[in-house]
Structures are given as structure tokens and as C-alpha cells.
Motif scaffolding. Structure first.
Motif, PDB file in Angstrom:
ATOM      1  N   PHE A 162     -51.852  -1.514  64.607  1.00  0.00           N
ATOM      2  CA  PHE A 162     -51.446  -1.552  63.199  1.00  0.00           C
ATOM      3  C   PHE A 162     -52.630  -1.689  62.249  1.00  0.00           C
ATOM      4  N   ASN A 163     -53.478  -2.687  62.472  1.00  0.00           N
ATOM      5  CA  ASN A 163     -54.622  -2.892  61.569  1.00  0.00           C
ATOM      6  C   ASN A 163     -55.573  -1.706  61.558  1.00  0.00           C
ATOM      7  N   SER A 175     -50.469  -9.067  64.315  1.00  0.00           N
ATOM      8  CA  SER A 175     -50.541  -7.706  64.848  1.00  0.00           C
ATOM      9  C   SER A 175     -51.492  -7.631  66.043  1.00  0.00           C
ATOM     10  N   PHE A 178     -45.041  -6.745  66.594  1.00  0.00           N
ATOM     11  CA  PHE A 178     -45.716  -7.909  66.031  1.00  0.00           C
ATOM     12  C   PHE A 178     -45.163  -9.174  66.687  1.00  0.00           C
ATOM     13  N   ARG A 204     -54.477 -10.036  62.281  1.00  0.00           N
ATOM     14  CA  ARG A 204     -54.759  -9.765  63.688  1.00  0.00           C
ATOM     15  C   ARG A 204     -54.926 -11.042  64.501  1.00  0.00           C
ATOM     16  N   SER A 223     -51.971  -4.714  68.817  1.00  0.00           N
ATOM     17  CA  SER A 223     -51.369  -3.447  68.382  1.00  0.00           C
ATOM     18  C   SER A 223     -52.411  -2.623  67.615  1.00  0.00           C
ATOM     19  N   VAL A 264     -49.546  -9.825  57.301  1.00  0.00           N
ATOM     20  CA  VAL A 264     -49.845  -9.430  58.667  1.00  0.00           C
ATOM     21  C   VAL A 264     -51.334  -9.628  58.917  1.00  0.00           C
ATOM     22  N   TYR A 323     -44.747  -0.106  66.121  1.00  0.00           N
ATOM     23  CA  TYR A 323     -45.663  -1.250  66.093  1.00  0.00           C
ATOM     24  C   TYR A 323     -44.874  -2.507  66.447  1.00  0.00           C
TER      25      TYR A 323
END
Length: 233
Positions: free
Chosen positions: A140-141, A135, A51, A113, A138, A111, A49
Motif C-alpha cells: 500500500f505505502n 499497512s 491492513f 507502515r 503490504s 495508515v 490490500y
């Protein structure tokens, strides 16, 4: 005094000792749950991931800042929003001095979005100094089930699938709150724990203070009506 019952000191002491027994039993149960949480197996993360942070592009391992443990609070901040979630802001307002976490080899980071520029602007407005990363762009969320979009990933929140959420009136779309814990060993990152919604209620320090008072803490549905960003009261 409202509905508060007035009693003699003797009657109060009897009632208080009865409550103490219940408090001690609850504390024992919480200690048991904490032990079970620590004993959970871990899952090695194979996906990388990336960021956006103040220092540029970083990976999840960088968020540890050289420490062994990492707590990520998934702060709800949709890219289209102009400010972060007021409930998440309330939680962050309750976070203490991070040096106590650092002393236990643990880093805490936020973190979201939202793009980094929006994060930095809101962070400055709130007067926070916590590490906060974007994020945006990506998975990630989505992988940690705090952005719900069926077009990107199957909907799941608090370990319930979309059908269960629809049946129980749960959220099935948009940004959702949560917290995830990771541990790293020799550069390998493992996911150890995630909790969602009211699972993070213990982190609301002000609520815990209010629970000690006769009025108690506000329920989440009541909080929606009066809660503000701290600079808007």
C-alpha cells in the motif's frame, strides 16, 4: 510591536480593502481548483490490500466503515521508529470532530507502515481516537508513493520521478507524507486523488489561525527547529 507598522484608522482601512480584493480573488481561484479536483476521473483499484487494525485483518473497503468516501492520511511511522512523525502528529492534532465528516458520508483513517502494536501505543500516548491501521507487509505505502525504496518500487514522490527529485533536491528514500482519497460504489474501490508534502498544508488548522496574525505561520524549515509532539513542549 517589533516591525509592525502603526497607521491611522483611515490608512489601515485603505490597506485592508486592498488586501480584501486580493483575498477574494484567491478565494475564487481556490474554488476553481476545488471544482477541478472534484472533476478528476477515478481509477478502479484492482489490487487487494490487507491492513492490521484493532479488529484484526481488514481490507481497504473495510476502512470505509460503510460510508461512500474515504480519506486516508499516510502518517509517517517507519517500523523501526519508536514514535510517529512530529509533522504528521501536528496535522492529526488539527483534525476536528469526525462526526461532521460522517454526516457527509465520509470516513477519515490513518495508515502507517509501523506494526499495529507501536501504532496503538503512540495513539494512546497522544490521546487520539481516530481509526489507525498498519499497512506493514503490504504494498500500500509503496503503491501510493509514501514509502520510497527503489528496491521495492520505482521512486516517485509528488508526481516526480527519482531523476527529477534528485535534480531538485527532493526526498528519494524513506517515509514521506501524503493523503489519498477513495470512493466506493457497490464494493468497488476507486482512487480519486492524492496529494503530498505541502499539498496537505490546508489541513494544518493552527497554521491557518497563525496566518491571520502579524507574525504569520512558521515556514516548514523553521518549524523543524521548534515543533514538538504536543506532550513534549
Amino acid at each position: 510591536m517589533g516591525d509592525v507598522q502603526v497607521a491611522s484608522r483611515e490608512d489601515w482601512l485603505t490597506a485592508r480593502k486592498q488586501l480584501l480584493a486580493g483575498e477574494e480573488e484567491a478565494a475564487r481561484r481556490l474554488a476553481e481548483l476545488a471544482a477541478q479536483r472534484r472533476a478528476l476521473p477515478v481509477v478502479k483499484l484492482e489490487k487487494e490490500y490487507v491492513f492490521d487494525g484493532p479488529e484484526g485483518k481488514v481490507e481497504l473497503l473495510d476502512l470505509f466503515a460503510g460510508r461512500r468516501q474515504l480519506i486516508v492520511y499516510h502518517f509517517m511511522f517507519d517500523p523501526a521508529w519508536e514514535q510517529g512523525c512530529k509533522f504528521c502528529s501536528y496535522l492529526v492534532d488539527n483534525i476536528g470532530h469526525l462526526s461532521h465528516l460522517y454526516a457527509r458520508d465520509t470516513t477519515l483513517a490513518l495508515v502507517s507502515r509501523a506494526p499495529l502494536a507501536k501504532i496503538e501505543s503512540f495513539k494512546a500516548r497522544m490521546g487520539w481516537s481516530l481509526p489507525w491501521y498498519s499497512s506493514y507487509g503490504s504494498d500500500f505505502n509503496y503503491d501510493f508513493h509514501v514509502t520510497l525504496d527503489e528496491a521495492v518500487a520505482p521512486v516517485e514522490y509528488n508526481y516526480r520521478d527519482k531523476a527529477t527529485l534528485e535534480r531538485t533536491g527532493g526526498q528519494t528514500r524513506g517515509e514521506a507524507g501524503g493523503l489519498s482519497v477513495f470512493v466506493q460504489d457497490g464494493g468497488a474501490v476507486h482512487h480519486t486523488y492524492s496529494t503530498y508534502g505541502e499539498g496537505a498544508a490546508l489541513l494544518h488548522g493552527i497554521d491557518n489561525y497563525l496566518e491571520l496574525t502579524p507574525q504569520g505561520r512558521p515556514l516548514i524549515q523553521d518549524k523543524a527547529g521548534w515543533l514538538r509532539h504536543h506532550d513534549r513542549y
